[in-house]
Motif scaffolding. Structure first.
Motif, PDB file in Angstrom:
ATOM      1  N   ASP A 136     -23.488  38.522 -71.314  1.00  0.00           N
ATOM      2  CA  ASP A 136     -24.505  38.481 -70.032  1.00  0.00           C
ATOM      3  C   ASP A 136     -23.480  38.483 -69.237  1.00  0.00           C
ATOM      4  O   ASP A 136     -23.060  36.845 -68.375  1.00  0.00           O
ATOM      5  CB  ASP A 136     -24.266  37.183 -70.626  1.00  0.00           C
ATOM      6  CG  ASP A 136     -23.317  36.213 -71.657  1.00  0.00           C
ATOM      7  OD1 ASP A 136     -22.799  36.706 -71.141  1.00  0.00           O
ATOM      8  OD2 ASP A 136     -23.509  34.753 -71.153  1.00  0.00           O
ATOM      9  N   LYS A 137     -22.226  38.685 -69.225  1.00  0.00           N
ATOM     10  CA  LYS A 137     -21.141  39.115 -67.936  1.00  0.00           C
ATOM     11  C   LYS A 137     -20.086  37.331 -67.797  1.00  0.00           C
ATOM     12  O   LYS A 137     -19.757  37.214 -66.700  1.00  0.00           O
ATOM     13  CB  LYS A 137     -21.539  39.131 -66.455  1.00  0.00           C
ATOM     14  CG  LYS A 137     -22.224  40.425 -66.612  1.00  0.00           C
ATOM     15  CD  LYS A 137     -22.588  40.536 -65.144  1.00  0.00           C
ATOM     16  CE  LYS A 137     -23.780  42.340 -64.870  1.00  0.00           C
ATOM     17  NZ  LYS A 137     -23.910  42.593 -63.636  1.00  0.00           N
ATOM     18  N   THR A 138     -19.839  37.143 -68.835  1.00  0.00           N
ATOM     19  CA  THR A 138     -18.950  36.324 -69.465  1.00  0.00           C
ATOM     20  C   THR A 138     -17.815  36.637 -70.374  1.00  0.00           C
ATOM     21  O   THR A 138     -17.723  37.328 -70.595  1.00  0.00           O
ATOM     22  CB  THR A 138     -19.412  35.112 -70.045  1.00  0.00           C
ATOM     23  OG1 THR A 138     -19.936  35.062 -71.046  1.00  0.00           O
ATOM     24  CG2 THR A 138     -20.872  34.171 -69.011  1.00  0.00           C
ATOM     25  N   TYR A 139     -16.929  35.418 -70.656  1.00  0.00           N
ATOM     26  CA  TYR A 139     -15.172  35.354 -71.225  1.00  0.00           C
ATOM     27  C   TYR A 139     -16.166  34.389 -72.440  1.00  0.00           C
ATOM     28  O   TYR A 139     -16.386  33.820 -72.126  1.00  0.00           O
ATOM     29  CB  TYR A 139     -14.248  35.616 -70.745  1.00  0.00           C
ATOM     30  CG  TYR A 139     -14.091  36.857 -69.878  1.00  0.00           C
ATOM     31  CD1 TYR A 139     -13.745  38.210 -70.123  1.00  0.00           C
ATOM     32  CD2 TYR A 139     -13.816  36.612 -68.429  1.00  0.00           C
ATOM     33  CE1 TYR A 139     -13.542  38.403 -69.193  1.00  0.00           C
ATOM     34  CE2 TYR A 139     -13.614  37.016 -67.674  1.00  0.00           C
ATOM     35  CZ  TYR A 139     -13.449  38.182 -67.486  1.00  0.00           C
ATOM     36  OH  TYR A 139     -12.396  39.503 -66.918  1.00  0.00           O
ATOM     37  N   THR A 140     -15.881  35.095 -73.857  1.00  0.00           N
ATOM     38  CA  THR A 140     -15.415  34.054 -74.151  1.00  0.00           C
ATOM     39  C   THR A 140     -14.249  34.309 -74.720  1.00  0.00           C
ATOM     40  O   THR A 140     -13.170  35.493 -74.859  1.00  0.00           O
ATOM     41  CB  THR A 140     -16.209  34.179 -76.211  1.00  0.00           C
ATOM     42  OG1 THR A 140     -16.804  34.447 -76.212  1.00  0.00           O
ATOM     43  CG2 THR A 140     -15.637  33.137 -76.626  1.00  0.00           C
ATOM     44  N   LEU A 191     -10.228  41.712 -74.323  1.00  0.00           N
ATOM     45  CA  LEU A 191     -10.782  43.049 -74.934  1.00  0.00           C
ATOM     46  C   LEU A 191     -12.046  43.437 -74.971  1.00  0.00           C
ATOM     47  O   LEU A 191     -12.990  42.546 -73.814  1.00  0.00           O
ATOM     48  CB  LEU A 191     -11.131  41.793 -76.328  1.00  0.00           C
ATOM     49  CG  LEU A 191      -9.382  41.711 -76.818  1.00  0.00           C
ATOM     50  CD1 LEU A 191      -9.591  40.741 -78.218  1.00  0.00           C
ATOM     51  CD2 LEU A 191      -8.436  42.251 -76.746  1.00  0.00           C
ATOM     52  N   PRO A 192     -12.929  44.041 -74.957  1.00  0.00           N
ATOM     53  CA  PRO A 192     -14.200  45.052 -74.668  1.00  0.00           C
ATOM     54  C   PRO A 192     -15.042  43.777 -75.299  1.00  0.00           C
ATOM     55  O   PRO A 192     -14.411  43.787 -76.776  1.00  0.00           O
ATOM     56  CB  PRO A 192     -13.440  46.846 -74.696  1.00  0.00           C
ATOM     57  CG  PRO A 192     -12.527  46.565 -76.104  1.00  0.00           C
ATOM     58  CD  PRO A 192     -11.375  45.538 -75.684  1.00  0.00           C
ATOM     59  N   ASN A 193     -16.474  44.496 -75.006  1.00  0.00           N
ATOM     60  CA  ASN A 193     -17.058  43.952 -75.351  1.00  0.00           C
ATOM     61  C   ASN A 193     -17.666  44.539 -76.397  1.00  0.00           C
ATOM     62  O   ASN A 193     -18.510  45.656 -76.760  1.00  0.00           O
ATOM     63  CB  ASN A 193     -18.479  44.005 -74.478  1.00  0.00           C
ATOM     64  CG  ASN A 193     -19.707  43.518 -74.993  1.00  0.00           C
ATOM     65  OD1 ASN A 193     -19.973  42.488 -76.063  1.00  0.00           O
ATOM     66  ND2 ASN A 193     -21.385  43.220 -74.540  1.00  0.00           N
ATOM     67  N   LYS A 194     -17.267  44.683 -77.933  1.00  0.00           N
ATOM     68  CA  LYS A 194     -17.425  45.170 -78.918  1.00  0.00           C
ATOM     69  C   LYS A 194     -17.404  44.342 -80.585  1.00  0.00           C
ATOM     70  O   LYS A 194     -16.828  43.155 -80.210  1.00  0.00           O
ATOM     71  CB  LYS A 194     -16.559  46.176 -79.690  1.00  0.00           C
ATOM     72  CG  LYS A 194     -16.549  47.416 -78.481  1.00  0.00           C
ATOM     73  CD  LYS A 194     -15.063  48.793 -78.561  1.00  0.00           C
ATOM     74  CE  LYS A 194     -15.321  49.742 -77.538  1.00  0.00           C
ATOM     75  NZ  LYS A 194     -14.896  50.921 -78.254  1.00  0.00           N
TER      76      LYS A 194
END
Length: 320
Positions: free
Chosen positions: A263-267, A229-232
Motif C-alpha cells: 500500500d506504498k507505506t513502510y513497516t 527491505l523489499p516487499n516480500k
C-alpha cells in the motif's frame, strides 16, 4: 466460567505463557497473532465470572477494553513490559508491569514463578534481545557457553517466527507453536528431536537471513543506520531479528529496518543503541500506528513521505 489466554505471538509472549501453563495447566481459549497484532483484547469475548491472562501486550493500547472487562466483572492477570498508561485500580486486576529496558514479560513471569522454568525464560530473554541479562542468568545457573548459545538461537528462532504481515507469512501459527513447545519438558529437548520446531525454523531462518545480509544500507551516519527491505514475505519475517543482529553488531548506533508494503507505506522496526537503550518508543509513538518500548519499537504503516522525518528524528534523538 471460561478462561482466555491472550499473548503476543513472539518468543516473549509464547514462552511467558508456556511457563505459566506448565505451572498451572488450564483449558483456555487462546488469542494471539503476529508480533505486531497487539490490540488482542478486542478479540476476547469474556463475560462476568470469566478470567483472562494477558501477556506481552501493551496495556496502554488495550486500556479501553481492559477497563470494560473489569467493569463487567472479569478477573485479569496482566504481565507486560511495554507502555502501560494509567494502570486501572481494581480488585479484579492482578498487574505485573515492569517497564525496565532490560526486562521482558518472560522474565517478569519467571520472577512470579520464582525461577521454576528459568531455562525457558532465558530463551525468551535472548529472543527479545536481552543478551546481557540472559547471559547473566545462564551463568548463574551454571550453563556452559554452548548451552547459552543454543538458548540464544532457540529464542531468536521463536521470535523470528512471529514477524509477518499476517499469520500466512509465518512458518507456524503462534498458537500452534505454543502447543508444540509445551510438549517439551526442557528447551534442550528440542535439540534432541530432529523433527522439532527448532530444526524447521533454523533452516527457514538461515535462508531468509541470507537475503537481508546481502543488502547495503539506505542511509548511515554516526548515530543511525537505515535498511530498506523489499516487499516480500522473507523481508517481513526477518525485519525484527535482522534489526536485533545489527544492534548487537554495532551497539553504539540506532538501527532502522523498514519493509516496503504493497500500500506504498513502510513497516518500521527501530532498535535503540544497545549502549543507550531508551527512546525508541518516544520516536515511534510520534507517528501514527507507532509504539513499542524504550529499547525497541516500531511503526506499522509509515508514509513514504515521512521517511526523511523519521531518520532525522532518530539521528537527532541519539545525537543528544
Amino acid at each position: 466460567m471460561a478462561h482466555f489466554d491472550v499473548f503476543n505471538g513472539d518468543a516473549d509472549g509464547i514462552l511467558a505463557l508456556l511457563q505459566l501453563r506448565k505451572h498451572h495447566p488450564l483449558n483456555a481459549k487462546k488469542i494471539t497473532g503476529i508480533k505486531r497484532d497487539i490490540a488482542l483484547l478486542k478479540r476476547c469475548d469474556a463475560v462476568k465470572g470469566d478470567s483472562v491472562t494477558v501477556l506481552d501486550v501493551s496495556m496502554e493500547k488495550n486500556l479501553i477494553t481492559l477497563n470494560a472487562m473489569l467493569d463487567l466483572g472479569v478477573s485479569v492477570f496482566y504481565a507486560d513490559h511495554h507502555k502501560s498508561g494509567d494502570i486501572p485500580q481494581s480488585p479484579l486486576l492482578d498487574a505485573h508491569i515492569d517497564l525496565d529496558a532490560n526486562t521482558c514479560t518472560s522474565l517478569i513471569v519467571d520472577a512470579y514463578l520464582q525461577g521454576e522454568y528459568r531455562l525457558w525464560a532465558i530463551a525468551a530473554a535472548y529472543g527479545d534481545n536481552m543478551i546481557a541479562r540472559a547471559d547473566r542468568l545462564g551463568s548463574e545457573l551454571g550453563l556452559s557457553l554452548g548451552e547459552c548459545a543454543y538458548l540464544r538461537e532457540l529464542g531468536t528462532l521463536i521470535n523470528y517466527n512471529g514477524y509477518g504481515a499476517s499469520t500466512d507469512d509465518l512458518h507456524y501459527h503462534p498458537e500452534d507453536l505454543f502447543e508444540l513447545l509445551m510438549a517439551y519438558e526442557s528447551p534442550f529437548d528440542l535439540m534432541e528431536d530432529k523433527s522439532s520446531p527448532y530444526y524447521q525454523l533454523k533452516q527457514a531462518y538461515d535462508e531468509d537471513m541470507s537475503m537481508a545480509k546481502c543488502l547495503s544500507p539506505h542511509f548511515s551516519d554516526d548515530t543511525v543506520t537505515v535498511y530498506i527491505l523489499p516487499n516480500k514475505p522473507t523481508s517481513r519475517r526477518v525485519s525484527g531479528v535482522f534489526g536485533n543482529e545489527l544492534a548487537n553488531r554495532v551497539p553504539q548506533k540506532a538501527h532502522l529496518v523498514l519493509t516496503l508494503n504493497s500500500d506504498k507505506t513502510y513497516t518500521v522496526s527501530l532498535r535503540a543503541p544497545l549502549n543507550n537503550k531508551q527512546g525508541a518508543d518516544i520516536i515511534c509513538s510520534a507517528f501514527p500506528t507507532g509504539g513499542g518500548r524504550a529499547g525497541a519499537a516500531g511503526i506499522n504503516q509509515l508514509q513514504f513521505g515521512s521517511l526523511d522525518t523519521l531518520v532525522m528524528k532518530t539521528s537527532e534523538y541519539y545525537r543528544r
